[in-house]
Write an enzyme that holds these catalytic residues in place. Structure first.
Site, PDB file in Angstrom:
ATOM      1  N   PHE A 140      25.533  -6.806 -14.095  1.00 22.04           N
ATOM      2  CA  PHE A 140      26.030  -8.112 -14.544  1.00 22.04           C
ATOM      3  C   PHE A 140      26.771  -7.875 -15.858  1.00 22.04           C
ATOM      4  O   PHE A 140      26.142  -7.716 -16.909  1.00 22.04           O
ATOM      5  CB  PHE A 140      24.829  -9.041 -14.735  1.00 22.04           C
ATOM      6  CG  PHE A 140      25.129 -10.469 -15.099  1.00 22.04           C
ATOM      7  CD1 PHE A 140      25.733 -11.339 -14.194  1.00 22.04           C
ATOM      8  CD2 PHE A 140      24.778 -10.972 -16.359  1.00 22.04           C
ATOM      9  CE1 PHE A 140      25.971 -12.674 -14.528  1.00 22.04           C
ATOM     10  CE2 PHE A 140      25.004 -12.302 -16.693  1.00 22.04           C
ATOM     11  CZ  PHE A 140      25.607 -13.150 -15.776  1.00 22.04           C
ATOM     12  N   ALA A 147      30.868 -10.019 -28.456  1.00 25.20           N
ATOM     13  CA  ALA A 147      30.555 -11.308 -27.830  1.00 25.20           C
ATOM     14  C   ALA A 147      29.197 -11.215 -27.142  1.00 25.20           C
ATOM     15  O   ALA A 147      29.098 -10.790 -25.990  1.00 25.20           O
ATOM     16  CB  ALA A 147      31.644 -11.699 -26.830  1.00 25.20           C
ATOM     17  N   PHE A 173      25.465  -3.053 -23.396  1.00 24.09           N
ATOM     18  CA  PHE A 173      24.130  -3.542 -23.028  1.00 24.09           C
ATOM     19  C   PHE A 173      24.133  -4.067 -21.592  1.00 24.09           C
ATOM     20  O   PHE A 173      23.602  -5.147 -21.315  1.00 24.09           O
ATOM     21  CB  PHE A 173      23.636  -4.628 -23.997  1.00 24.09           C
ATOM     22  CG  PHE A 173      23.352  -4.103 -25.391  1.00 24.09           C
ATOM     23  CD1 PHE A 173      22.725  -2.877 -25.554  1.00 24.09           C
ATOM     24  CD2 PHE A 173      23.705  -4.825 -26.519  1.00 24.09           C
ATOM     25  CE1 PHE A 173      22.464  -2.381 -26.825  1.00 24.09           C
ATOM     26  CE2 PHE A 173      23.444  -4.335 -27.790  1.00 24.09           C
ATOM     27  CZ  PHE A 173      22.823  -3.115 -27.944  1.00 24.09           C
ATOM     28  N   GLY A 365      -7.065  -1.120 -32.190  1.00 24.10           N
ATOM     29  CA  GLY A 365      -7.110  -0.305 -33.406  1.00 24.10           C
ATOM     30  C   GLY A 365      -6.105   0.835 -33.317  1.00 24.10           C
ATOM     31  O   GLY A 365      -5.034   0.681 -32.738  1.00 24.10           O
ATOM     32  N   GLU A 389      19.206 -12.141 -21.794  1.00 21.07           N
ATOM     33  CA  GLU A 389      19.443 -13.406 -21.064  1.00 21.07           C
ATOM     34  C   GLU A 389      19.322 -14.618 -21.984  1.00 21.07           C
ATOM     35  O   GLU A 389      18.831 -15.671 -21.598  1.00 21.07           O
ATOM     36  CB  GLU A 389      18.522 -13.522 -19.846  1.00 21.07           C
ATOM     37  CG  GLU A 389      18.945 -12.572 -18.751  1.00 21.07           C
ATOM     38  CD  GLU A 389      18.233 -12.818 -17.455  1.00 21.07           C
ATOM     39  OE1 GLU A 389      18.133 -13.985 -17.038  1.00 21.07           O
ATOM     40  OE2 GLU A 389      17.772 -11.832 -16.849  1.00 21.07           O
TER      41      GLU A 389
END
Ligand code: COS
Length: 407
Positions: A140, A147, A173, A365, A389
């Site tokens: 996608f 942007a 990305f 821990g 998203e």
């Protein structure tokens, strides 16, 4: 690796059965088996192996409406709606059992849904059956170096050229980059005034965003991997004089922004579900750990401060599941926009999961920061969900805008 806990059957379906349908019950039963298999498999770091899981376990069909050969049953519009509650159930379980398989599954959906919504018959026939079978992995291509949240400011351009288009620009990305066979890429149509008029491009450049489906091996497209702190296939797309055919356009010129938003509106809910799955894993491990660990002469679980942590974690998780199920139900039953409910679900579930995982690390821990501990892995796995998203801040903008418009 941890065994499958009883709690996994408490996906949203069991917490809030009224918001689900009868056909979701067998899916949850199937998913319990899927989770067991994923947890038993040693390697969760190979993107290709994880991508095969979606096909092997029959999950990719849920990304495509039944009308186009998928398994997504949905009432409002059988041709274009996917079964969002099924997606939520799937990602809850994948988030629990394999965050890597979950991420690949999600992007397989993002990179297919614009074709479901606006593709031609030929595009649907070419891509969707192969996506369902896992023979094609989708990407996608929306985000750019300059942007991110401000989608409309994208610089990537598509110029008409003969009977096709030439793409120029950069995306980054972009998940599934090293393994994707195609990407749905968003670019602004560009050209001289005469050309723009001829193709009917909107006057406002922010409204010229258009979607295209681009084969990964197209000359002029270079893919570069980016390294994250988790196992996740991601990278950049560089388009340099990248020529694609005219029939690669998905939807109308200028429809790209809305297509991207509609796709995100549908899949953002499932980001919340994945967060719930990861939070469940963290809670399970925290409970197991505090029961076994003794300090000050008694198990940690017998100490009230520790019990308080567990109570907060479980309550936040249930609240997140409620919001996610509500948004998914709304989307499935109305078929329209549910941007506010979706934004609330995505924001709350991912933020809550971050707090839950953080508490699980604290309860472990020093062991909580050993890389061999699942909560340490989850601490890194959960972080991108508050960003991708649509960041938490963007979700707040969407919610606030609706509030201000309504009153
Ligand atoms: N469904 C359908 N249409 C939508 C929509 C949705 N969910 N959201 C917005 N639109 C429409 C609006 O109705 C408007 O249409 P009209 O101009 O016809 O009235 C148009 O799209 C522009 O909307 P808006 O003015 O709200 O756009 P903005 O540029 O202000 O951007 C945000 C809105 C910030 C919400 C959007 O840019 C966004 O979601 N950004 C985050 C992007 C993101 O998630 N990136 C991650 C990529 S995937 S990892």
């Amino acid at each position: 690796m941890s065994a499958l806990p009883q709690r996994l059957s408490l996906t949203s379906l069991d917490t809030i059965p009224a918001l689900f349908d009868t056909h979701h019950r067998p899916l949850v039963e199937h998913l319990t088996g899927v989770a067991e298999t994923l947890l038993a498999e040693a390697s969760h770091d190979s993107a290709r192996v994880a991508a095969d899981m979606g096909a092997r376990h029959g999950l990719y069909p849920y990304l495509v409406p039944e009308k186009h050969g998928g398994a997504a049953v949905n009432a409002p519009d059988a041709a274009t709606h996917v079964d969002v509650r099924a997606l939520v159930l799937i990602r809850d379980v994948l988030g629990y059992a394999s965050p890597l398989a979950d991420a690949i599954f999600a992007v397989q959906g993002l990179g297919s849904y614009p074709i479901v919504l606006a593709g031609t018959d030929a595009q649907r026939e070419r891509y969707l059956p192969a996506v369902i079978r896992g023979e094609r992995i989708a990407g996608f291509g929306l985000t750019e170096p300059e942007a991110g949240s401000d989608v409309a400011s994208m610089r990537c351009e598509a110029r008409p050229d003969g009977d096709g288009w030439v793409l120029e620009g950069d995306k980054h990305f972009i998940s599934n980059v090293p393994i994707a066979h195609h990407h749905v890429v968003f670019a602004k149509v560009a050209g001289d005034e005469e050309t723009l008029r001829r193709i009917g491009a909107p006057e406002d450049p922010r409204r010229r965003i258009t979607a295209f489906v681009v084969e990964s091996d197209t000359p002029g497209l270079e893919q570069q991997s980016q390294q994250l702190s988790i196992h996740h296939p991601i990278g950049a797309l560089r388009f340099r004089g990248c020529r694609i055919p005219g029939d690669a356009r998905v939807g109308a010129i200028g429809q790209g922004f809305k297509l991207a938003m509609q796709t995100l509106d549908t899949f953002r809910i499932s980001v919340g579900a994945a967060a719930n799955g990861m939070a469940t894993a963290a809670l399970d491990d925290a409970i197991a750990f505090v029961k076994g660990r003794e300090q000050f002469g008694k198990p940690l679980s017998a100490q009230q401060m520790i019990q308080g942590y567990l109570a907060d974690m479980a309550t936040e998780l249930d609240a997140a599941r409620l919001l996610v199920a509500r948004a998914a139900h709304q989307k499935d039953t109305t078929g329209g926009r549910a941007s506010t409910e979706v934004a609330m679900a995505k924001m709350f579930a991912t933020e809550a999961a971050q707090r839950i995982v953080d508490k699980a690390v604290q309860l472990h821990g020093g062991r909580g920061v050993l890389t061999e501990t699942r909560v340490e892995n989850l601490y890194r796995d959960i972080r991108p969900l508050r960003i991708y998203e649509g960041t938490t801040e963007i979700q707040r903008i969407i919610i606030a805008r609706a509030l201000l418009e309504d009153r």
